[in-house]
Enzyme design. Structure first.
Site, PDB file in Angstrom:
ATOM      1  CB  ILE A 185      11.936  -4.827 -12.166  1.00  0.00           C
ATOM      2  CG1 ILE A 185      11.504  -4.273 -10.755  1.00  0.00           C
ATOM      3  CG2 ILE A 185      10.095  -5.115 -13.330  1.00  0.00           C
ATOM      4  CD1 ILE A 185      10.450  -3.612 -10.779  1.00  0.00           C
TER       5      ILE A 185
ATOM      6  CD  GLU B 220       4.448  -5.755  -2.518  1.00  0.00           C
ATOM      7  OE1 GLU B 220       4.253  -5.307  -3.613  1.00  0.00           O
ATOM      8  OE2 GLU B 220       4.322  -6.593  -2.046  1.00  0.00           O
TER       9      GLU B 220
ATOM     10  N   PRO C 102       8.822  -6.971  -3.839  1.00  0.00           N
ATOM     11  CG  PRO C 102       8.933  -9.108  -4.019  1.00  0.00           C
ATOM     12  CD  PRO C 102       8.089  -7.443  -3.243  1.00  0.00           C
TER      13      PRO C 102
ATOM     14  CG  ASN D 154       0.737  -7.773  -2.361  1.00  0.00           C
ATOM     15  OD1 ASN D 154       1.637  -7.480  -0.569  1.00  0.00           O
ATOM     16  ND2 ASN D 154       1.073  -7.755  -2.919  1.00  0.00           N
ATOM     17  CG  LEU D 155       1.844 -13.336  -4.507  1.00  0.00           C
ATOM     18  CD1 LEU D 155       1.170 -14.667  -3.667  1.00  0.00           C
ATOM     19  CD2 LEU D 155       2.226 -13.367  -6.429  1.00  0.00           C
ATOM     20  CB  CYS D 156       5.342  -9.712  -2.971  1.00  0.00           C
ATOM     21  SG  CYS D 156       5.049 -10.826  -4.333  1.00  0.00           S
TER      22      CYS D 156
ATOM     23  N   GLY E  47      -1.113 -10.920  -9.177  1.00  0.00           N
ATOM     24  CA  GLY E  47      -0.905 -11.612  -7.630  1.00  0.00           C
ATOM     25  C   GLY E  47      -1.354 -11.757  -6.881  1.00  0.00           C
TER      26      GLY E  47
ATOM     27  CB  CYS F 246      -0.543  -6.068  -5.347  1.00  0.00           C
ATOM     28  SG  CYS F 246       1.192  -6.582  -5.860  1.00  0.00           S
TER      29      CYS F 246
END
Length: 844
Positions: free
Chosen positions: A636, A446, A632, A442-444, A258, A230
């Protein structure tokens, strides 16, 4: 089948050997329930797919696909498919070996490992230190091939497709155990006892007790280890920095990261440019340009670059920002690849609740607003609103705050964007905000780290697999503590090994050493413990688990700081004042001036969690600016074979479409519980027909239906509560997907307002339940029985006694007639399941 020829890997051909393939399938079925019957079924169904000249790879894949298509009958078919896939990997990595002697195979597997490392170093695929600093023979002895039995097909195929080191021919050089050991070694390079720590990390990851994040899995141990997932950036309002940002985005995307990018500072469309006495085109054309840049980059050679734009909603061009994800309109004012998120203030949420107006400005006229949060933001914002009304601001507009909030959520419903994130909860509760304002996630959603012109924030991720810490119907807290402490050390090691492409990222990484430990398998865990996602016990478990992980991670970071020193920006941080994440809740309540509707009491998992000791400890030093972030875990999570992050179970049975193909995923916990009730075989077809939803199946008891609700059946308030309980203890944020069955906009607005009320920092995707379901093609569905309606197909149900019956198959070259010239009526008996009928193209 005697005439079928198999094309070997070297291009030569040999006759198809049915006995050879049968033995291969039998070995994959060894030890399973009714294994011989399963082997016969797979072998017979596989033969129907063969053709003359089929390659060995296609033949291997045919047996795997045949096993997968029967998973809905028995989960052991997934085990068979996994074993068959592993066999193909072993064959490519190890060559020929005895297929019946397990001990001999384990020996070959161990003995080949040093050869793999040496050859990969020679080919410049691995860092030379991988060969020189480790005792390879000792590491070889630590390899446990039996752990390959822990993995599901989705896990092995994901490792193979995404993470395994491959040679120039793109064939894998690693088995699963080699892969885990390579990652473990890559994370131990700078340790004083690298072999010992590599074994510690390997044992945890290979048992799936925790997993490192995607970029780490790709880059660990390589000559150019870009291990961060990230990056958080802020674009400045000058042409030079805009151009640099495009270049930086390309380089960071190439490094498989990301990106979260704050774009709030870009001046409004029509804003005066003093240098040229012209007007600005606004942010949207530049965002489109960046969107095109990330589309051009293939991250890891697998997927397009990924980025999320963040904008504060007081920007006067905010509506154009909302429209970036609309399908209609000028394509040059759309973002087809990038995501978007809105950065909301508490001031805005209060105005929504109060029914007040919301003012929008040109950032060029209110330059300090982007740096402020909490009461400081509210005071300054009110000042600018007053100036606007007095005519002292050139570009501004206003609208009811509730209307803009509604616009945001209508856009979210229709395009899945923008994601809602809250600036004040992020900044007020940050223990690392002594280095500046956090302008974006960030992208997701978190990661929450400060970023500016000179610092591209970097976060390094890993996730604990909670489901692997359940023993005898309860969580093994001792095992969980061990996993947290070892994984925190692995994450901290990553920072020193990491090679980043930009000086601003290197600076932020080294000076903050920010890491983000997450969690996955939460839904698997509550299922194993007998809870529903809606149960108070599940919410309390979230509280306990995240408090426990937070405590151990913070304590371990303080331990490593005592050993190796604190992160450079420690002085002046919340940590240096003896604060821990739970202490910041009071700060947020004070800034809001309200009591948050949240369970604030601690319910420790074990009696000796003494936070006063940790507070004293962190005053003396912390190794990392942050320690937790719940990602998310989409990929993984597949490797671990569990539900990603803290997400609910999407469905109990559903079709998964990924790089390696399409196949059914089935919840093993549900299958186990149904088997205990002797119901699995009776209801499995109904579960498939109902698209993985068991709510309307009468034979399934209510206590099982309560536990195994699918995502759209769970109350959205339960999603908020689980995340809110966790957020109390997490110093960064939580990637919180939402699943809604409702479409009423007022109800959706209330749900997200509740998320804000309870202190969530961020949310992620909103998944809306489809209004209509696609036609089922893998189940037998009688629409007349379901709907009670009869269409033109009723004609096919009229029975006509044939004058002549002719056995099939029949090859007719001209119409068949009886002696009296009347047509012959054929009575054809097709198999009960249409999939078992091999009909030629064009048959009616």
């Amino acid at each position: 089948f005697m005439s079928i020829m198999i094309t070997k890997r070297d291009g030569t051909q040999e006759a198809f050997d049915a006995d050879r393939i049968n033995k291969s399938i039998e070995r994959a079925c060894f030890g399973l329930t009714d294994g011989l019957s399963k082997a016969v079924q797979i072998a017979s169904e596989t033969r129907l797919t063969l053709y003359d000249g089929i390659t060995e790879e296609e033949l291997d894949q045919a047996t795997i696909n045949t096993a997968l298509q029967n998973v809905h009958q028995d989960l052991e078919f997934d085990t068979i498919a996994t074993r068959l896939l592993l066999k193909t990997i072993y064959k490519k990595v190890l060559g020929d070996f005895s297929k019946d002697d397990a001990e001999d195979f384990a020996r070959i597997h161990r003995e080949h490992f040093p050869e793999y490392i040496s050859a990969a170093v020679e080919d410049k695929l691995l860092d030379p230190r991988m060969k020189s600093v480790f005792n390879l023979e000792e590491l070889s002895e630590a390899l446990d091939i039996s752990r390959d039995g822990l993995y599901k097909y989705s896990g092995v195929s994901t490792m193979l497709d995404r993470y395994f080191t491959k040679g120039g021919n793109r064939e894998p050089l690693e088995t699963p155990q080699y892969f885990w050991m390579r990652v473990a070694m890559g994370m131990s390079l700078n340790e004083e006892s690298p072999t010992e720590w590599a074994k510690n990390f390997y044992n945890k990851m290979s048992r799936l007790e925790y997993l490192s994040a995607g970029s780490t899995n790709l880059g660990a141990g390589t000559p150019n280890p870009r291990l961060s997932n990230c990056y958080l950036m802020e674009i400045q309002d000058d042409m030079e920095h805009i151009g640099k940002t495009v270049s930086d985005v390309l380089l960071l995307s190439k490094a498989t990261g990301g990106i979260g990018l704050s774009v709030t500072k870009l001046r409004a469309s029509g804003s005066i440019l003093k240098t040229s006495n012209t007007v600005s085109s606004g942010p949207v054309p530049f965002l489109h340009m960046i969107d095109s840049a990330i589309r051009a980059v293939q991250r890891g050679g697998k997927k397009k670059g990924a980025l999320c734009f963040y904008m504060e909603n007081w920007h006067i061009d905010f509506q154009d920002f909302l429209d970036l994800k609309q399908n209609a309109g000028d394509d040059y004012r759309r973002a087809r690849t990038a995501n978007i998120a809105v950065y909301l203030s508490d001031e805005f949420m209060k105005r929504v609740h109060a029914g007040d107006d919301w003012y929008l400005f040109d950032p060029n006229e209110v330059k300090d607003l982007v740096e402020l949060y909490g009461q400081d933001f509210s005071k300054r914002y009110a000042h600018y609103a007053q100036m606007a009304e007095e005519g002292k601001i050139k570009m501004w507009s206003k609208m009811p705050a509730r209307q803009q909030y509604k616009n945001i959520l209508v856009s979210l419903q229709t395009t899945s964007h923008p994601w809602l994130t809250w600036k004040d909860a992020i900044n007020v509760r940050a223990l690392n905000n002594n280095t500046g304002t956090i302008h974006a996630s960030n992208l997701c959603t978190e990661v929450t780290l400060p970023q500016n012109r000179d610092n591209i924030a970097v976060c390094n991720l890993l996730s604990i697999n909670l489901a692997r810490h359940v023993r005898a119907g309860q969580i093994d807290w001792h095992l969980l503590e061990e996993s947290v402490r070892i994984s925190l050390r692995q994450l901290d090691n990553l920072v020193d090994i990491n090679k980043l492409p930009l000086k601003e990222a290197i600076k932020a990484d080294i000076e903050n050493r920010a890491v983000g430990m997450g969690l996955m398998g939460f839904s698997d865990t509550i299922e194993m413990l007998g809870f529903s996602y809606e149960d108070k016990e599940a919410h309390d478990l979230s509280d306990k688990v995240f408090e426990f992980i937070s405590y151990m991670a913070i304590d371990e970071s303080a331990n490593i700081a005592a050993e190796k020193g604190s992160y450079p920006n420690f002085k002046g941080s919340g940590w240096s004042k003896g604060m821990v994440p739970i202490d910041t809740l009071e700060l947020l309540q004070k800034e809001r001036g309200t009591d948050m509707p949240l369970v604030k009491e601690s319910t420790p998992a074990i009696p000796n969690l003494d936070w006063s000791l940790v507070r004293e400890k962190v005053k003396r030093g912390m190794r990392n600016a942050t320690v937790m972030a719940v990602a998310p875990n989409a990929n993984i999570g597949l490797v671990a074979g569990v539900t990603p992050g803290i997400d609910p179970r999407f469905a109990q049975m559903f079709s998964r479409n990924k790089l390696s193909g399409k196949y059914l995923e089935i919840n093993p916990n549900l299958v186990a519980d149904l088997k205990k009730e002797n119901l699995w075989e009776a209801v499995r077809e109904q579960i498939l027909t109902n698209r993985g939803d068991i709510a309307e199946i009468p034979a399934i008891p209510d206590h099982i239906k309560r536990i195994y609700k699918t995502s759209f059946s769970v109350s959205p308030l339960a999603y908020v509560e689980v995340a809110a309980r966790a957020q109390k203890w997490v110093d960064q944020a939580i990637s919180r997907n939402m699943y809604l069955d409702v479409r009423d906009i007022d109800e959706v607005m209330n749900i997200y307002s509740t998320a804000w009320d309870k202190g969530l920092k961020t949310t992620y995707y909103l998944h809306m339940k489809p209004r209509h379901n696609a036609e089922q093609s893998t189940t037998k569905v009688n629409k007349q029985d379901i709907t009670g309606k009869r269409g033109f197909a009723v004609l096919s149900s009229i029975k006509v006694e044939p004058k002549v019956e002719i056995p099939v198959p029949v090859l007719a070259t001209e119409p068949l007639k009886q002696a009296d010239s009347s047509p012959v009526v054929l009575k054809v008996h097709l198999p009960e399941d249409p999939q078992d009928a091999l009909l030629c193209e064009g048959c009616q």
